[in-house]
Design a protein around this motif. Structure first.
Motif, short mmCIF file in Angstrom:
data_model
loop_
_atom_site.label_atom_id
_atom_site.label_comp_id
_atom_site.label_asym_id
_atom_site.label_seq_id
_atom_site.Cartn_x
_atom_site.Cartn_y
_atom_site.Cartn_z
N TYR A 348 -5.38 2.26 1.14
CA TYR A 348 -5.14 2.03 -0.29
C TYR A 348 -6.41 2.43 -1.03
O TYR A 348 -7.52 2.04 -0.64
N TRP A 349 -6.25 3.21 -2.10
CA TRP A 349 -7.39 3.65 -2.91
C TRP A 349 -7.20 3.23 -4.37
O TRP A 349 -6.10 3.32 -4.90
N ARG A 350 -8.31 2.87 -4.98
CA ARG A 350 -8.36 2.68 -6.43
C ARG A 350 -9.45 3.62 -6.94
O ARG A 350 -10.62 3.49 -6.57
N ILE A 351 -9.06 4.60 -7.76
CA ILE A 351 -9.97 5.64 -8.23
C ILE A 351 -10.20 5.48 -9.72
O ILE A 351 -9.24 5.37 -10.49
N THR A 352 -11.45 5.46 -10.14
CA THR A 352 -11.79 5.31 -11.56
C THR A 352 -12.66 6.49 -11.97
O THR A 352 -13.71 6.74 -11.37
N VAL A 361 -3.65 4.81 -5.22
CA VAL A 361 -2.97 5.66 -4.25
C VAL A 361 -2.89 4.91 -2.93
O VAL A 361 -3.85 4.26 -2.51
N GLN A 362 -1.76 4.97 -2.27
CA GLN A 362 -1.65 4.40 -0.94
C GLN A 362 -0.76 5.28 -0.07
O GLN A 362 0.06 6.04 -0.57
N GLY A 363 -0.99 5.21 1.24
CA GLY A 363 -0.21 6.04 2.13
C GLY A 363 -0.48 5.68 3.58
O GLY A 363 -1.41 4.91 3.89
N PRO A 364 0.30 6.24 4.51
CA PRO A 364 0.14 5.90 5.92
C PRO A 364 -1.08 6.59 6.54
O PRO A 364 -1.39 7.73 6.22
N GLU A 392 -16.91 9.93 -10.77
CA GLU A 392 -15.85 8.96 -10.51
C GLU A 392 -16.30 8.10 -9.35
O GLU A 392 -17.26 8.44 -8.64
N PHE A 393 -15.64 6.96 -9.18
CA PHE A 393 -15.90 6.17 -7.98
C PHE A 393 -14.57 5.75 -7.37
O PHE A 393 -13.54 5.66 -8.04
N MET A 394 -14.62 5.52 -6.06
CA MET A 394 -13.44 5.12 -5.30
C MET A 394 -13.76 3.88 -4.49
O MET A 394 -14.90 3.67 -4.07
N GLU A 395 -12.77 3.07 -4.27
CA GLU A 395 -12.88 1.89 -3.42
C GLU A 395 -11.47 1.54 -2.95
O GLU A 395 -10.48 2.06 -3.46
N GLY A 396 -11.36 0.68 -1.96
CA GLY A 396 -10.04 0.33 -1.48
C GLY A 396 -10.07 -0.46 -0.19
O GLY A 396 -11.04 -1.19 0.07
N HIS A 397 -9.03 -0.29 0.61
CA HIS A 397 -9.00 -1.00 1.90
C HIS A 397 -8.05 -0.29 2.86
O HIS A 397 -7.18 0.49 2.45
N TYR A 398 -8.26 -0.57 4.13
CA TYR A 398 -7.34 -0.14 5.19
C TYR A 398 -6.53 -1.35 5.64
O TYR A 398 -7.03 -2.48 5.63
N THR A 399 -5.32 -1.09 6.05
CA THR A 399 -4.49 -2.14 6.65
C THR A 399 -4.40 -1.89 8.16
O THR A 399 -4.06 -0.78 8.59
#
Length: 473
Positions: A348-352, A361-364, A392-399
């Motif tokens: 999962y990504w959050r892009i600013t 954005v999220q995906g497998p 820009e910066f990006m952050e998020g997480h893996y499941t």
């Protein structure tokens, strides 16, 4: 009682006098040698010149023994040959020495590709050939090593997007950027040009007048240049990647991604990043990924770190189109229990962007893979993104899910990381047209009261907005 006569410095005992002389620079020491016969003798004391030879020329006892002369004579010999470069030589020689030591075991092919230093006469001939003066910091470095042979890998950094799962973003499929080249095979490796080859590529055409190439990549044709004169909006001796303005009718309208204000800054900063490990060595090549030490985050037994790199050959200022690749390292602690083993399911990504746009954005998986993490295992992958604002910066997480219990699902944080394109400058032609357009707009309706600042700053650091550009995450 009569006053004691004034004590002259050269009447001091030898030991304290030599101690005083040890604090002097070589010019003051020479001046002292003209004061008296005794100071003349003491000012040639070997330990004094040994220290100065070490300070200015980085010479060792072995160098002195090999020369067969005194330290004083050895200093004179080097000063006659390299004295004009005294300001730069110690730092540049140290940088070259550190680089060779660092790369000797890691990238021996690069060390073998280095050429012997050019002579003063050869550099003077090059100046006569191109009709421009070479800056002393450039000349000094090329007296030490005259660049490298035209081989791969290049000394000035590589970049590869050959991972087949790193796909081409939709907006980069446009032929105007890379012709028919497939990004899945994109490779860049920049050679540090020798001065003779650089002189052959010296630019006199409109838009690049008085520019000398510093590097060259066989695969992309990319070069970094140094401006030898302040022409067409460039500042003298700054280094840059040229970037043609794809919206202009005039082919001489060339934007610039600035990489250094002088050869000395450009070269020593790069060497520092290499020898300190800032740039990783991957497959015997230097990759120009930048890692911010704050871009590391640990969740439980898993640590995620990120490094980024800007690709000027796939970017443009007009239209605004900035291309980055990023490399992510996922590591499970070796002290984790076997029951902690897990597999990555999704991202999962959050892009600013710098204009405030936020995209999720999220995906497998990651680039088509679903890595299994066990104690001590490291998984690394590279991906890319393109956007129309300079930062820009990006952050998020893996499941993840546990291997022993697929129902146990958890998130692993991806630290925030910033992607910032280098400072860029527009060509003088564009800024003059923009200034004329602004004047025509305000001359008639502001009564002469409109003020637009100093009117001379065409240096765009981060303020450029544009439409959203599709990306691959």
């Amino acid at each position: 009682m009569a006053a004691n006569p004034e004590l002259r410095m050269d009447q001091l005992p030898s030991d304290p006098l030599l101690h005083v002389l040890s604090f002097l620079g070589f010019r003051d020491l020479i001046h002292c040698s003209h004061v008296s016969r005794r100071l003349n003798d003491l000012s040639k004391h070997n330990p004094l010149w040994r220290s100065l030879c070490s300070k200015h020329w980085l010479l060792t006892d072995a160098d002195r023994l090999q020369s067969g002369v005194s330290w004083f004579c050895l200093f004179q010999r080097y000063y006659r040959d390299l004295g004009r470069y005294l300001q730069y030589y110690p730092a540049l020689k140290r940088a070259w020495d550190q680089l060779k030591v660092f790369l000797q075991l890691r990238c021996p092919r690069m060390i073998a590709s280095l050429k012997e230093g050019a002579t003063e006469a050869e550099l003077n001939d090059i100046e006569a050939q191109i009709g421009c003066r070479l800056p002393d910091d450039y000349r000094c470095s090329y007296r030490i090593h005259n660049g490298q042979k035209l081989v791969i890998p290049g000394l000035m950094g590589s970049m590869s997007l050959s991972n087949p799962s790193v796909c081409l973003p939709a907006c980069l499929s446009v032929p105007r950027l890379m012709g028919s080249m497939s990004l899945s095979n994109h490779y860049r490796s920049e050679v540090l040009l020798d001065v003779e080859t650089a002189a052959g590529g010296f630019q006199q055409r409109k838009g690049m007048r008085r520019c000398l190439p510093l590097t060259f990549c066989f695969h992309t044709g990319l070069s970094q240049y140094m401006a030898l004169q302040p022409a067409e909006g460039r500042r003298v001796y700054e280094s840059f990647y040229p970037c043609p303005d794809q919206t202009a009718q005039d082919p001489s309208a060339i934007d610039m991604f600035i990489t250094g204000s002088s050869f000395f800054e450009w070269f020593t900063e790069y060497i520092h990043n290499v020898v300190t490990g800032e740039y990783p060595i991957i497959r015997d090549q230097i990759f120009r990924y930048v890692h911010d030490k704050s871009c590391v985050e640990t969740t439980g037994d898993i640590t995620v770190s990120v490094s980024t790199s800007f690709l000027p050959e796939l970017s443009s200022v007009h239209p605004p189109h900035f291309f980055f690749t990023y490399r992510i390292r996922i590591e499970m602690s070796s002290s984790a229990s076997p029951e902690a083993s897990c597999q990555l399911d999704s991202r999962y990504w959050r892009i600013t962007t710098s204009d405030g746009t936020v995209e999720e954005v999220q995906g497998p998986g990651v680039v088509g893979e679903f890595p299994v993490m066990t104690p001590g295992k490291v998984h690394e992958y590279a991906s890319c993104t393109t956007f129309s604002t300079p930062t820009e910066f990006m952050e998020g997480h893996y499941t993840f899910h546990r291997l022993v219990n697929k129902e146990e699902v958890f998130h692993v944080a991806i630290p925030r990381f910033h992607m910032i394109c280098p400072p860029f400058r527009e060509p003088l032609l564009r800024t003059q047209k923009a200034a004329g357009y602004a004047a025509s707009r305000f001359d008639d309706d502001d009564g002469g009261e409109f003020c637009d600042g100093d009117g001379g700053d065409d240096f765009n650091m981060a303020a450029m907005e544009g439409a959203w550009c599709p990306r691959h995450i």
